[in-house]
Scaffold this active site. Structure first.
Site, mmCIF file in Angstrom:
data_model
loop_
_atom_site.group_PDB
_atom_site.id
_atom_site.type_symbol
_atom_site.label_atom_id
_atom_site.label_comp_id
_atom_site.label_asym_id
_atom_site.label_seq_id
_atom_site.Cartn_x
_atom_site.Cartn_y
_atom_site.Cartn_z
ATOM 1 N N SER A 151 -2.508 4.665 16.976
ATOM 2 C CA SER A 151 -1.858 3.934 18.054
ATOM 3 C C SER A 151 -1.887 4.794 19.302
ATOM 4 O O SER A 151 -2.049 6.024 19.235
ATOM 5 C CB SER A 151 -0.402 3.623 17.683
ATOM 6 O OG SER A 151 0.339 3.159 18.794
ATOM 7 N N VAL A 173 0.807 -1.216 0.000
ATOM 8 C CA VAL A 173 0.000 0.000 0.000
ATOM 9 C C VAL A 173 0.843 1.270 0.000
ATOM 10 O O VAL A 173 0.310 2.371 -0.129
ATOM 11 C CB VAL A 173 -0.978 0.028 1.188
ATOM 12 C CG1 VAL A 173 -2.060 -1.028 1.015
ATOM 13 C CG2 VAL A 173 -0.250 -0.145 2.514
ATOM 14 N N TYR A 197 7.665 5.808 14.133
ATOM 15 C CA TYR A 197 6.335 5.237 14.347
ATOM 16 C C TYR A 197 5.419 6.242 15.031
ATOM 17 O O TYR A 197 4.270 6.447 14.613
ATOM 18 C CB TYR A 197 6.473 3.971 15.190
ATOM 19 C CG TYR A 197 5.181 3.237 15.434
ATOM 20 C CD1 TYR A 197 4.634 2.416 14.452
ATOM 21 C CD2 TYR A 197 4.517 3.335 16.655
ATOM 22 C CE1 TYR A 197 3.453 1.721 14.675
ATOM 23 C CE2 TYR A 197 3.339 2.646 16.886
ATOM 24 C CZ TYR A 197 2.809 1.843 15.894
ATOM 25 O OH TYR A 197 1.641 1.162 16.121
ATOM 26 N N ALA A 198 5.929 6.890 16.082
ATOM 27 C CA ALA A 198 5.104 7.862 16.799
ATOM 28 C C ALA A 198 4.719 9.021 15.894
ATOM 29 O O ALA A 198 3.568 9.483 15.901
ATOM 30 C CB ALA A 198 5.847 8.369 18.041
ATOM 31 N N ALA A 199 5.670 9.513 15.092
ATOM 32 C CA ALA A 199 5.372 10.625 14.192
ATOM 33 C C ALA A 199 4.286 10.240 13.192
ATOM 34 O O ALA A 199 3.366 11.021 12.915
ATOM 35 C CB ALA A 199 6.644 11.055 13.459
#
Length: 255
Positions: free
Chosen positions: A137, A58, A150-152
């Site tokens: 998340s 994707v 990941y957090a961004a």
């Protein structure tokens, strides 16, 4: 409880394993018609008969375009898009993260949702019970040391969700984000193992530290996430839009 999901045409990205597979199975149990994509061809083959499927990355727009065309043809339209695809991304200090790892994490976790939504919306506009659910998340509301890509990306998902909810509200399309916390499964174990290795501690100690930030002191299950997505996609969730809904045992912070 009749959720009115029977017959809904649903596209779930990354639906061959883990959370995605739980979402696919939950919709099938309610009588929905489901199409899914994944990068794992072997797992796609394990899906039940009648589930449309496509081997798709994707993060690649040409592949998403081909997948969306196949999904709409298979389903005869589209009522629900569940943007589930995501990766854990690298674990490490910012100065040690390779730029290509940063790029890949944001591409799969955030840009892929744009890739899918922009093509899905014209089909969703044709329906009176249309919705998009984006997977964010607990890391989308707290800083997450050693997991900055990941957090961004997951913070970005919330901004994307709220913006689309405003933009698409007049068309009757609701858009919400789900914020899982510690989800039982192999992926969560790998994340904790990576952080344990980075910090020079054991998996058990890292797991205990993770639970110290969660008031309920337990893992969330993939099915609990799927059940919330079912409700948001049903006629009973018709007035819920623009929300970032935590399903994380009341996580207070991450580190």
């Amino acid at each position: 409880m009749d959720l009115g999901i029977n017959g809904l045409r649903v596209l779930v990205t990354a639906g061959a394993n883990g959370i995605g597979r739980a979402i696919v199975d939950a919709f099938l149990e309610e009588g929905a018609r489901v199409f899914t994509c994944d990068v794992d061809g072997a797992s796609l083959e394990s899906l039940p008969p009648g589930v449309g499927r496509s081997l798709t990355d994707v993060g690649e727009r040409d592949q998403v375009a081909a997948m969306m065309e196949a999904a709409v043809a298979d389903l005869g339209g589209l009522d629900v898009l569940v943007n589930n695809a995501g990766i854990a991304g690298p674990t490490g200090r910012i100065e040690d993260i390779a730029p290509e790892e940063w790029d890949r994490c944001l591409t799969v976790c955030l840009t892929s949702q744009f890739n899918c939504a922009r093509l899905a919306v014209p089909y969703l506009r044709a329906n009176d019970n249309a919705s998009i659910v984006n997977l964010s998340s607990a890391a989308g509301k707290f800083g997450f040391a050693l997991r900055s890509p990941y957090a961004a990306a997951k913070w970005g998902v919330i901004g994307f969700t709220k913006s689309l909810a405003i933009e698409l509200g007049e068309a009757g399309i609701r858009v919400n984000a789900i914020l899982p916390g510690l989800v039982a499964g192999d992926r969560q174990r790998r994340v904790l193992e990576a952080k344990a290795q980075q910090q020079g501690t054991s998996f058990a100690d890292m797991e205990a530290r993770a639970f110290s930030f969660v008031s309920m002191k337990e893992y969330v299950t993939a099915r609990q996430l799927a059940d919330q997505i079912l409700f948001l996609s049903s006629h009973r969730g018709r007035t819920i839009s623009g929300q970032a809904i935590s399903i994380d045992g009341d996580t207070r912070m991450l580190s």
